[in-house]
Motif scaffolding. Structure first.
Motif, mmCIF file in Angstrom:
data_model
loop_
_atom_site.group_PDB
_atom_site.id
_atom_site.type_symbol
_atom_site.label_atom_id
_atom_site.label_comp_id
_atom_site.label_asym_id
_atom_site.label_seq_id
_atom_site.Cartn_x
_atom_site.Cartn_y
_atom_site.Cartn_z
ATOM 1 N N PRO B 182 -24.553 -9.772 -33.953
ATOM 2 C CA PRO B 182 -24.855 -10.125 -35.345
ATOM 3 C C PRO B 182 -25.861 -9.139 -35.952
ATOM 4 C CG PRO B 182 -25.312 -11.958 -33.833
ATOM 5 C CD PRO B 182 -24.929 -10.811 -33.000
ATOM 6 N N ALA B 183 -25.616 -8.767 -37.186
ATOM 7 C CA ALA B 183 -26.412 -7.704 -37.811
ATOM 8 C C ALA B 183 -27.867 -8.101 -38.001
ATOM 9 C CB ALA B 183 -25.784 -7.331 -39.150
ATOM 10 N N GLY B 184 -28.119 -9.363 -38.252
ATOM 11 C CA GLY B 184 -29.481 -9.774 -38.580
ATOM 12 C C GLY B 184 -30.434 -9.849 -37.393
ATOM 13 N N LYS B 185 -29.915 -9.648 -36.173
ATOM 14 C CA LYS B 185 -30.757 -9.877 -35.003
ATOM 15 C C LYS B 185 -31.425 -8.591 -34.530
ATOM 16 C CE LYS B 185 -29.528 -14.217 -34.621
ATOM 17 N NZ LYS B 185 -30.453 -15.293 -34.955
ATOM 18 N N SER B 186 -32.606 -8.746 -33.916
ATOM 19 C CA SER B 186 -33.382 -7.597 -33.460
ATOM 20 C C SER B 186 -32.715 -6.941 -32.257
ATOM 21 C CB SER B 186 -34.779 -8.068 -33.054
ATOM 22 O OG SER B 186 -34.665 -8.956 -31.958
ATOM 23 N N ALA B 187 -33.142 -5.698 -31.959
ATOM 24 C CA ALA B 187 -32.611 -4.983 -30.792
ATOM 25 C C ALA B 187 -32.930 -5.776 -29.527
ATOM 26 C CB ALA B 187 -33.211 -3.590 -30.710
ATOM 27 N N GLU B 188 -34.104 -6.413 -29.499
ATOM 28 C CA GLU B 188 -34.496 -7.193 -28.321
ATOM 29 C C GLU B 188 -33.543 -8.372 -28.124
ATOM 30 O OE1 GLU B 188 -38.167 -9.526 -28.376
ATOM 31 O OE2 GLU B 188 -38.754 -8.498 -26.524
ATOM 32 N N TRP B 189 -33.204 -9.014 -29.206
ATOM 33 C CA TRP B 189 -32.254 -10.140 -29.145
ATOM 34 C C TRP B 189 -30.912 -9.674 -28.596
ATOM 35 C CZ3 TRP B 189 -27.500 -11.707 -30.807
ATOM 36 C CH2 TRP B 189 -27.239 -13.082 -30.859
ATOM 37 N N GLN B 190 -30.452 -8.481 -29.085
ATOM 38 C CA GLN B 190 -29.150 -7.967 -28.639
ATOM 39 C C GLN B 190 -29.171 -7.672 -27.145
ATOM 40 O OE1 GLN B 190 -26.925 -8.108 -30.934
ATOM 41 N NE2 GLN B 190 -27.722 -7.438 -32.915
ATOM 42 N N ARG B 191 -30.275 -7.088 -26.683
ATOM 43 C CA ARG B 191 -30.409 -6.803 -25.251
ATOM 44 C C ARG B 191 -30.383 -8.129 -24.464
ATOM 45 N NH1 ARG B 191 -29.565 -3.680 -20.859
ATOM 46 N NH2 ARG B 191 -31.144 -4.045 -19.260
ATOM 47 N N GLY B 192 -31.100 -9.118 -24.984
ATOM 48 C CA GLY B 192 -31.121 -10.433 -24.332
ATOM 49 C C GLY B 192 -29.733 -11.038 -24.279
ATOM 50 N N SER B 193 -29.007 -10.891 -25.357
ATOM 51 C CA SER B 193 -27.646 -11.428 -25.410
ATOM 52 C C SER B 193 -26.778 -10.765 -24.345
ATOM 53 C CB SER B 193 -27.073 -11.193 -26.805
ATOM 54 O OG SER B 193 -25.678 -11.361 -26.794
ATOM 55 N N ILE B 283 -36.908 -9.661 -19.342
ATOM 56 C CA ILE B 283 -37.173 -11.108 -19.373
ATOM 57 C C ILE B 283 -37.519 -11.532 -20.797
ATOM 58 C CG2 ILE B 283 -38.839 -12.884 -18.663
ATOM 59 C CD1 ILE B 283 -36.847 -12.377 -16.493
ATOM 60 N N ASN B 284 -38.339 -10.712 -21.456
ATOM 61 C CA ASN B 284 -38.685 -11.029 -22.847
ATOM 62 C C ASN B 284 -37.457 -11.044 -23.735
ATOM 63 O OD1 ASN B 284 -41.403 -11.530 -22.713
ATOM 64 N ND2 ASN B 284 -41.937 -9.357 -22.777
ATOM 65 N N ALA B 285 -36.548 -10.086 -23.483
ATOM 66 C CA ALA B 285 -35.331 -10.027 -24.298
ATOM 67 C C ALA B 285 -34.486 -11.282 -24.089
ATOM 68 C CB ALA B 285 -34.534 -8.781 -23.943
ATOM 69 N N MET B 286 -34.373 -11.711 -22.825
ATOM 70 C CA MET B 286 -33.596 -12.922 -22.547
ATOM 71 C C MET B 286 -34.213 -14.130 -23.248
ATOM 72 S SD MET B 286 -32.738 -12.384 -18.508
ATOM 73 C CE MET B 286 -31.401 -13.502 -18.243
ATOM 74 N N ILE B 287 -35.543 -14.209 -23.220
ATOM 75 C CA ILE B 287 -36.210 -15.344 -23.861
ATOM 76 C C ILE B 287 -35.989 -15.302 -25.370
ATOM 77 C CG2 ILE B 287 -38.474 -16.360 -24.353
ATOM 78 C CD1 ILE B 287 -39.289 -15.375 -21.498
ATOM 79 N N THR B 288 -36.053 -14.086 -25.933
ATOM 80 C CA THR B 288 -35.813 -13.952 -27.375
ATOM 81 C C THR B 288 -34.417 -14.453 -27.725
ATOM 82 O OG1 THR B 288 -37.289 -12.067 -27.499
ATOM 83 C CG2 THR B 288 -35.695 -12.317 -29.291
ATOM 84 N N PHE B 289 -33.448 -14.097 -26.868
ATOM 85 C CA PHE B 289 -32.089 -14.571 -27.124
ATOM 86 C C PHE B 289 -31.992 -16.086 -26.936
ATOM 87 C CE2 PHE B 289 -27.974 -15.846 -25.363
ATOM 88 C CZ PHE B 289 -27.154 -15.538 -26.431
ATOM 89 N N LEU B 290 -32.588 -16.587 -25.864
ATOM 90 C CA LEU B 290 -32.440 -18.018 -25.545
ATOM 91 C C LEU B 290 -33.101 -18.911 -26.587
ATOM 92 C CD1 LEU B 290 -32.988 -18.012 -21.679
ATOM 93 C CD2 LEU B 290 -30.869 -18.523 -22.900
ATOM 94 N N LEU B 291 -34.311 -18.517 -26.999
ATOM 95 C CA LEU B 291 -34.996 -19.354 -27.992
ATOM 96 C C LEU B 291 -34.526 -19.011 -29.389
ATOM 97 C CD1 LEU B 291 -38.664 -19.517 -26.684
ATOM 98 C CD2 LEU B 291 -36.933 -21.295 -26.638
ATOM 99 N N ASP B 292 -33.792 -17.889 -29.485
ATOM 100 C CA ASP B 292 -33.350 -17.392 -30.775
ATOM 101 C C ASP B 292 -34.599 -17.219 -31.632
ATOM 102 O OD1 ASP B 292 -31.615 -16.458 -32.588
ATOM 103 O OD2 ASP B 292 -30.487 -18.297 -32.882
ATOM 104 N N ASP B 293 -34.445 -16.804 -32.847
ATOM 105 C CA ASP B 293 -35.658 -16.650 -33.648
ATOM 106 C C ASP B 293 -35.964 -17.944 -34.375
ATOM 107 O OD1 ASP B 293 -35.455 -14.054 -32.746
ATOM 108 O OD2 ASP B 293 -34.193 -13.484 -34.441
ATOM 109 N N SER B 294 -35.346 -19.028 -33.882
ATOM 110 C CA SER B 294 -35.468 -20.280 -34.624
ATOM 111 C C SER B 294 -36.902 -20.800 -34.606
ATOM 112 C CB SER B 294 -34.541 -21.337 -34.023
ATOM 113 O OG SER B 294 -34.915 -21.586 -32.697
#
Lengths: 181, 429
Positions: B182-193, B283-294
């Motif tokens: 998804p375009a709106g997500k950070s690079a860290e989120w994408q790595r976590g995904s 690990i931080n990237a995975m957490i960013t993905f798991l918790l999402d930016d919600s």
């Protein structure tokens, strides 16, 4: 603090009903309210099993329970045996004879400081009672003792003499060992 | 040494010493540092990390077996599968695989010897990038080859016919799909995904499956009961509702325990073999993905007074059976001994499965190393009947969580029955 009305049978005698603070551990109840100080506090976190007592379950079978991590409410209404309850006593309460397990522990010099002994006596007694109903095959004796006593911690004699003593009781009591399989 | 001796004899037999030396040195260097290996070395090193992130060792190692030599049994509704030897042994391992074959196996479940069963998570690994696949390949190929033939699979008809899996793949597996970015997500989120979806293949356990054991992508990460435990709902909303924050999740994923809850069952092994070996960034990237930016949800703690009124028997049993270790008012006595229940994720979860299953089954002691060990928990399936467990769980949920639907004795009975059927109650109490 809220209290519980507690009544149970301990070593054959009815105790209570008496009001006990609900967070009292069974160990404290035995020691502080009933003056039964034979049950020992070892680790206090349910690992060493020095504090085990015998409780009769609904089907009349016996099980051991740790008194340091279980509060008194768990034992409400149950039939409890502590290390003080094994020996035969006369009318004055004087000890006339020890139980076979206790005798065997003495004969085999199973313990030194004795702190873990109440737990071993209770667990071994439960094992012997179980074998009276379900005898063990000769080649399974060692494994059966280990299953019953293997989790008990002793820091003096290194377990071997406890094991020898229990094996002795199992082999010398008629009907505990079955032949074959 | 044999190589050097051979070069020496070459040297000795060569009359034009100077010229011969140069030639021999080239051979010597070639033998000592073959060009393919020198180039592959950093790639293999990267592959080792990828293998940790993909947790290959957990499945491809039998109990007390040599790593990667296979033989771990996987009970499925269709019979028992055994993991394969993935050391580069030519006969029994993957020594003969070309990179292309390795890629097809990883991505499409198409091994040189036929279709793989989807116990191998190619249904997630198809998302693994080319460069990571190659790194993995280089890593496995430089491992010492070990000859080990795992037991044969024991599957019922028709699951024992490998060609049938083509049909399964046609129905349930679409390798053309790519990882959503998804375009709106950070690079860290994408790595976590990427780590969670592809390498970590988290969805394989945490996603419900249909009758043919295919993941239901409409419910991705919504949780699934496996081996008698609930592989919990790990969607952001669910984690947020249980009160997880970044620090607690990091502690959980890297050490196995946190004030919010602990890992047990297969997930403990995931931490042991995989997660704790990952970099902080990952690990931080995975957490960013798991918790999402919600947004963090507002805390909705329970009410222990009304819980005590509504479930007096549950409160009594908590004090009599649980409080000796889990502390007064459920506050716990250190994480290593007995964690608090007053902020525990299993109590807060919408599904009460794990709270009930832990009471019934107990938990084994865990020992990560000398300083990080945790006491086990006894099982209570003999001591507490269904109605009492239901009331106990209801008391805890009402007292220390925002509360979910009330647990019934029938629900406890169902879980007890299935655990018993699957043989998860230890014979000794």
């Amino acid at each position: 603090m809220a209290s519980l009305s507690i009544s149970m049978k301990v070593n054959g005698e009815t105790v209570g009903p008496m009001d006990i603070p609900e967070y009292t551990s069974m160990l404290d109840f035995l020691q502080e309210y009933l003056n039964l100080t034979g049950t020992k506090l070892g680790c206090g976190i349910g690992v060493c099993r020095a504090c085990e007592v015998i409780v009769e379950d609904d089907n009349g079978g016996l099980q051991t329970l740790r008194t340091c991590i279980n509060n008194v409410g768990r034992f409400n209404g149950s039939n409890v045996t502590t290390v003080e309850g094994h020996a035969q006593r006369n009318a004055d309460g004087k000890i006339e004879s020890l139980s076979p397990v206790q005798e065997a522990f003495l004969r085999h010099f199973s313990f030194q400081c004795g702190w873990c002994t109440p737990g071993f006596v209770n667990a071994a007694t439960v094992l012997i009672e179980r074998l009276k109903k379900n005898p063990v095959a000769k080649d399974k004796i060692e494994a059966t003792i280990d299953e019953s006593l293997g989790k008990h911690i002793c820091r003096c004699t290194g377990y071997v003499r406890y094991f020898h003593a229990v094996r002795d009781v199992i082999e010398s009591t008629p009907g505990l060992v079955k032949e074959g399989d | 040494m044999a190589v050097i001796a051979r070069c020496r004899s070459l040297l000795a037999g060569e009359p034009a010493a100077g010229k011969g030396k140069g030639w021999a040195m080239t051979i010597l260097l070639f033998f000592l540092f073959p060009p393919s290996i020198t180039a592959a070395q950093p790639l293999a090193e990267k592959g080792r990390y990828i293998a940790a992130a993909a947790d290959c060792v957990a499945c491809h190692t039998a109990e007390n077996g040599r790593p990667f030599t296979g033989g771990r049994p996987f009970p499925t509704p269709f019979g028992t599968l055994y993991s394969t030897n993935i050391t580069p042994d030519g006969e029994t391992g993957i020594g003969d695989y070309s990179l292309e074959q390795f890629r097809a196996t990883m991505r499409h479940g198409k091994g040189p010897h036929g279709n793989l069963y989807p116990a191998m998570p190619y249904t997630s690994y198809y998302l693994v990038r080319d460069d990571d696949i190659e790194a993995l390949y280089r890593y496995f190929m430089q491992l010492p080859p070990v000859e080990n033939r795992p037991p044969k699979n024991r599957l019922i008809f028709p699951a024992n016919l490998r060609f049938g899996l083509s049909f399964w793949n046609w129905l349930y597996f679409d390798p053309e799909k790519t990882l959503a970015e998804p375009a709106g997500k950070s690079a860290e989120w994408q790595r976590g995904s990427y780590l969670v979806n592809a390498l970590g293949h988290c969805g394989e356990c945490h996603t419900p499956r249909n009758f043919a054991q295919a993941m239901r992508f409409d419910k991705r990460f919504a949780g699934n009961v496996l081996e008698g435990w609930d592989a919990v709902d790990i969607r952001p909303q669910s984690l947020r509702r249980q009160g997880w924050n970044r620090a607690q999740l990091r502690q959980l994923l890297t050490t196995g325990s946190s004030e919010r809850g602990t890992l047990f069952g297969e997930m403990y092994r995931v931490m042991q073999h995989s997660l704790r070996h990952l970099s902080d960034d990952d690990i931080n990237a995975m957490i960013t993905f798991l918790l999402d930016d919600s947004e963090a949800l507002p805390e909705r703690p329970g009410n222990s007074e009304s819980a005590a009124q509504n479930y007096p028997g549950g409160r009594g049993d908590f004090i009599a059976y649980c409080a000796g270790c889990h502390g007064r008012a459920g506050s716990g006595i250190t994480q290593a001994f007995a964690p608090g229940m007053d902020n525990n994720a299993a109590i807060r979860a919408a599904r009460p499965h794990n709270a009930i299953a832990v009471i019934l089954r107990g938990l084994p002691a865990q020992r990560l190393d000398r300083e990080r060990a945790r006491a086990g928990m006894p099982s209570f399936h003999r001591q507490l009947d269904d109605a009492r467990i239901a009331e106990l769980v209801n008391f805890m949920r009402a007292a220390w969580s925002s509360g979910g639907a009330e647990v019934t004795a029938e629900e406890v009975a169902r879980i007890r029955h299935s655990l018993e059927e699957e043989g998860y109650f230890s014979p000794a109490h």
